[in-house]
Design a protein around this motif. Structure first.
Motif, PDB file in Angstrom:
ATOM      1  N   VAL A  30      15.282  -4.326   2.638  1.00 56.96           N
ATOM      2  CA  VAL A  30      14.556  -3.779   3.782  1.00 56.96           C
ATOM      3  C   VAL A  30      15.101  -2.393   4.132  1.00 56.96           C
ATOM      4  O   VAL A  30      14.345  -1.447   4.361  1.00 56.96           O
ATOM      5  N   GLU A  31      16.415  -2.260   4.148  1.00 58.90           N
ATOM      6  CA  GLU A  31      17.028  -0.966   4.433  1.00 58.90           C
ATOM      7  C   GLU A  31      16.652   0.060   3.375  1.00 58.90           C
ATOM      8  O   GLU A  31      16.358   1.216   3.680  1.00 58.90           O
ATOM      9  N   ALA A  32      16.653  -0.368   2.112  1.00 61.37           N
ATOM     10  CA  ALA A  32      16.363   0.559   1.014  1.00 61.37           C
ATOM     11  C   ALA A  32      14.887   0.941   0.942  1.00 61.37           C
ATOM     12  O   ALA A  32      14.531   1.945   0.317  1.00 61.37           O
ATOM     13  N   SER A  33      14.022   0.165   1.584  1.00 58.56           N
ATOM     14  CA  SER A  33      12.582   0.406   1.481  1.00 58.56           C
ATOM     15  C   SER A  33      12.094   1.552   2.352  1.00 58.56           C
ATOM     16  O   SER A  33      10.947   1.974   2.231  1.00 58.56           O
ATOM     17  N   GLN A  34      12.929   2.023   3.270  1.00 53.01           N
ATOM     18  CA  GLN A  34      12.567   3.134   4.171  1.00 53.01           C
ATOM     19  C   GLN A  34      11.282   2.834   4.959  1.00 53.01           C
ATOM     20  O   GLN A  34      10.378   3.649   5.037  1.00 53.01           O
ATOM     21  N   GLY A  35      11.231   1.634   5.512  1.00 52.48           N
ATOM     22  CA  GLY A  35      10.122   1.266   6.382  1.00 52.48           C
ATOM     23  C   GLY A  35       8.933   0.636   5.689  1.00 52.48           C
ATOM     24  O   GLY A  35       7.972   0.228   6.353  1.00 52.48           O
ATOM     25  N   ARG A  36       8.987   0.492   4.374  1.00 51.48           N
ATOM     26  CA  ARG A  36       7.854  -0.082   3.650  1.00 51.48           C
ATOM     27  C   ARG A  36       7.913  -1.607   3.576  1.00 51.48           C
ATOM     28  O   ARG A  36       6.935  -2.260   3.217  1.00 51.48           O
ATOM     29  N   ILE A  37       9.085  -2.164   3.908  1.00 52.85           N
ATOM     30  CA  ILE A  37       9.221  -3.616   4.046  1.00 52.85           C
ATOM     31  C   ILE A  37       9.690  -3.899   5.461  1.00 52.85           C
ATOM     32  O   ILE A  37      10.663  -3.305   5.931  1.00 52.85           O
ATOM     33  N   LEU A  38       8.993  -4.789   6.133  1.00 48.22           N
ATOM     34  CA  LEU A  38       9.314  -5.137   7.516  1.00 48.22           C
ATOM     35  C   LEU A  38       9.901  -6.543   7.555  1.00 48.22           C
ATOM     36  O   LEU A  38       9.543  -7.406   6.748  1.00 48.22           O
ATOM     37  N   PHE A  39      10.786  -6.752   8.507  1.00 48.09           N
ATOM     38  CA  PHE A  39      11.477  -8.035   8.599  1.00 48.09           C
ATOM     39  C   PHE A  39      11.605  -8.394  10.066  1.00 48.09           C
ATOM     40  O   PHE A  39      12.031  -7.574  10.889  1.00 48.09           O
ATOM     41  N   GLY A  40      11.204  -9.610  10.431  1.00 49.85           N
ATOM     42  CA  GLY A  40      11.280  -9.986  11.836  1.00 49.85           C
ATOM     43  C   GLY A  40      10.994 -11.450  12.066  1.00 49.85           C
ATOM     44  O   GLY A  40      10.803 -12.226  11.124  1.00 49.85           O
ATOM     45  N   GLU A  96      12.376  -0.081  -7.831  1.00 49.53           N
ATOM     46  CA  GLU A  96      13.667  -0.113  -8.508  1.00 49.53           C
ATOM     47  C   GLU A  96      14.845   0.094  -7.557  1.00 49.53           C
ATOM     48  O   GLU A  96      15.856  -0.615  -7.658  1.00 49.53           O
ATOM     49  N   PRO A  97      14.780   1.041  -6.602  1.00 49.65           N
ATOM     50  CA  PRO A  97      15.900   1.192  -5.661  1.00 49.65           C
ATOM     51  C   PRO A  97      16.139  -0.067  -4.829  1.00 49.65           C
ATOM     52  O   PRO A  97      17.283  -0.366  -4.457  1.00 49.65           O
ATOM     53  N   LEU A  98      15.083  -0.812  -4.549  1.00 55.49           N
ATOM     54  CA  LEU A  98      15.220  -2.049  -3.783  1.00 55.49           C
ATOM     55  C   LEU A  98      15.896  -3.120  -4.622  1.00 55.49           C
ATOM     56  O   LEU A  98      16.754  -3.866  -4.140  1.00 55.49           O
ATOM     57  N   VAL A  99      15.506  -3.187  -5.904  1.00 57.88           N
ATOM     58  CA  VAL A  99      16.124  -4.144  -6.822  1.00 57.88           C
ATOM     59  C   VAL A  99      17.615  -3.858  -6.937  1.00 57.88           C
ATOM     60  O   VAL A  99      18.452  -4.770  -6.875  1.00 57.88           O
ATOM     61  N   GLU A 100      17.960  -2.592  -7.091  1.00 60.89           N
ATOM     62  CA  GLU A 100      19.361  -2.215  -7.257  1.00 60.89           C
ATOM     63  C   GLU A 100      20.153  -2.438  -5.967  1.00 60.89           C
ATOM     64  O   GLU A 100      21.331  -2.793  -6.008  1.00 60.89           O
ATOM     65  N   ALA A 101      19.519  -2.217  -4.829  1.00 57.68           N
ATOM     66  CA  ALA A 101      20.196  -2.462  -3.551  1.00 57.68           C
ATOM     67  C   ALA A 101      20.546  -3.939  -3.410  1.00 57.68           C
ATOM     68  O   ALA A 101      21.632  -4.305  -2.950  1.00 57.68           O
ATOM     69  N   CYS A 102      19.628  -4.798  -3.836  1.00 59.98           N
ATOM     70  CA  CYS A 102      19.866  -6.247  -3.795  1.00 59.98           C
ATOM     71  C   CYS A 102      20.987  -6.626  -4.747  1.00 59.98           C
ATOM     72  O   CYS A 102      21.876  -7.408  -4.404  1.00 59.98           O
ATOM     73  N   ILE A 122      19.274 -13.041 -14.396  1.00 61.75           N
ATOM     74  CA  ILE A 122      19.449 -13.569 -13.040  1.00 61.75           C
ATOM     75  C   ILE A 122      18.586 -12.726 -12.109  1.00 61.75           C
ATOM     76  O   ILE A 122      18.785 -11.516 -11.990  1.00 61.75           O
ATOM     77  N   LYS A 123      17.622 -13.372 -11.447  1.00 58.68           N
ATOM     78  CA  LYS A 123      16.653 -12.637 -10.634  1.00 58.68           C
ATOM     79  C   LYS A 123      16.748 -13.035  -9.165  1.00 58.68           C
ATOM     80  O   LYS A 123      16.621 -14.210  -8.823  1.00 58.68           O
ATOM     81  N   TRP A 124      16.973 -12.045  -8.325  1.00 59.39           N
ATOM     82  CA  TRP A 124      16.895 -12.233  -6.874  1.00 59.39           C
ATOM     83  C   TRP A 124      15.660 -11.510  -6.350  1.00 59.39           C
ATOM     84  O   TRP A 124      14.938 -12.012  -5.523  1.00 59.39           O
ATOM     85  N   PHE A 125      15.447 -10.303  -6.813  1.00 58.55           N
ATOM     86  CA  PHE A 125      14.338  -9.452  -6.375  1.00 58.55           C
ATOM     87  C   PHE A 125      13.846  -8.742  -7.630  1.00 58.55           C
ATOM     88  O   PHE A 125      14.584  -7.978  -8.232  1.00 58.55           O
ATOM     89  N   ARG A 155       0.819  -1.212   0.000  1.00 58.42           N
ATOM     90  CA  ARG A 155       0.000   0.000   0.000  1.00 58.42           C
ATOM     91  C   ARG A 155       0.853   1.262   0.000  1.00 58.42           C
ATOM     92  O   ARG A 155       0.370   2.349  -0.326  1.00 58.42           O
ATOM     93  N   LYS A 156       2.116   1.119   0.376  1.00 58.09           N
ATOM     94  CA  LYS A 156       3.004   2.281   0.468  1.00 58.09           C
ATOM     95  C   LYS A 156       3.884   2.452  -0.775  1.00 58.09           C
ATOM     96  O   LYS A 156       4.761   3.312  -0.800  1.00 58.09           O
ATOM     97  N   PHE A 157       3.656   1.604  -1.794  1.00 50.58           N
ATOM     98  CA  PHE A 157       4.389   1.718  -3.049  1.00 50.58           C
ATOM     99  C   PHE A 157       3.432   2.185  -4.141  1.00 50.58           C
ATOM    100  O   PHE A 157       2.312   1.668  -4.241  1.00 50.58           O
ATOM    101  N   CYS A 158       3.860   3.135  -4.940  1.00 49.50           N
ATOM    102  CA  CYS A 158       2.994   3.701  -5.977  1.00 49.50           C
ATOM    103  C   CYS A 158       3.125   3.005  -7.328  1.00 49.50           C
ATOM    104  O   CYS A 158       2.231   3.105  -8.164  1.00 49.50           O
ATOM    105  N   GLY A 159       4.231   2.338  -7.551  1.00 46.81           N
ATOM    106  CA  GLY A 159       4.411   1.680  -8.835  1.00 46.81           C
ATOM    107  C   GLY A 159       5.758   1.013  -8.936  1.00 46.81           C
ATOM    108  O   GLY A 159       6.560   1.040  -7.991  1.00 46.81           O
TER     109      GLY A 159
END
Length: 263
Positions: free
Chosen positions: A218-228, A70-76, A91-94, A61-65
């Motif tokens: 998760v770091e690149a998502s700025q709180g939009r992806i949670l991990f725990g 893309e920043p998350l893909v590049e961070a991975c 080659i796909k990871w994310f 819900r916090k992603f517009c498109g």
């Protein structure tokens, strides 16, 4: 011809290993797998993040498109030296895909148009019951004590049984030498590059968790992806799941996916 698919894969796997002994070596042989020799492990430091079962919660819900992912893909890619190969041998990871491709077994016909027409990030689901680990003849794919489905690239003989077993298309095979598609120097010299003929995938950044860091996406998502920890009711992941409606990919298969999507 009455053998089950599982029996066929097991028999075929042992045959491939026997033929590939010269390539895989002793550590990658079925004898090594049966003997209980432990596959490669991630050494955890004093600051290591720990959990009984790691899980990821993506708040779509916090992603517009697609551009927001893309920043998350590049961070991975940068964290794991994922090569840029265009076309069917990518080659796909994310990565991102449509709702129709990501959630083909969804039975809810009345979701909003926005939900159905949005792009969704896809990755290895780190299943609680990973079929890829069950069919791997060399223990190149194995499940860690915290639920992460990891890979030992040195054990992989390229049989691709794990790719056939994975119902999520989360694994990629290196048909080409991936190192030829990486910049010089590589983005992250601390993470091993792979070679031609092996399979790779998302690892939930097990190497970062071992050093006390959260996954790169998760770091690149700025709180939009949670991990725990999925088994800790006080973890951010569990709290998010308790307060929002979530879906998973193909849960009816019984693989117990560890990636949740808030919609």
């Amino acid at each position: 011809m009455n053998k089950s698919r599982r029996s066929f894969l097991k028999t075929a796997g042992l045959s491939v290993c026997a033929l590939s002994g010269g390539i895989a070596g002793v550590a990658g042989s079925p004898a090594a797998a049966r003997s209980g020799i432990a596959p490669g492990r991630y050494g955890k430091g004093e600051k290591a993040l720990r959990a009984k079962r790691w899980a990821m919660v993506i708040d779509t819900r916090k992603f517009c498109g697609p551009q927001d992912y893309e920043p998350l893909v590049e961070a991975c890619r940068a964290a794991h030296n994922v090569p840029h190969i265009k076309g069917p041998q990518e080659i796909k990871w994310f990565w991102t895909d449509s709702y129709e491709h990501g959630f083909p077994d969804d039975m809810n016909e009345h979701l909003s148009k926005n939900v159905r027409e949005s792009a969704y990030p896809l990755l290895c689901n780190h299943c609680g019951r990973p079929p890829c680990a069950r069919v791997c003849p060399t223990q190149a794919t194995y499940q860690m004590e915290d639920g992460i489905v990891a890979m030992d690239y040195h054990r992989c003989i390229g049989c691709r049984f794990c790719m056939a077993a994975c119902p999520y298309g989360a694994r990629s095979f290196n048909f080409k030498d991936p190192r030829k598609f990486l910049p010089d120097p590589v983005p992250n010299p601390a993470f091993p590059t792979r070679m031609i003929g092996v399979v790779e995938k998302c690892t939930f950044c097990a190497e970062r968790l071992a050093a006390g860091q959260m996954p790169a996406c998760v770091e690149a998502s700025q709180g939009r992806i949670l991990f725990g920890d999925l088994e800790d009711p006080d973890s951010t992941a569990r709290q998010a799941l308790a307060t929002g409606y979530s879906i998973r990919r193909k849960p009816s298969l019984g693989t117990r996916p560890g990636v949740y999507y808030l919609i």
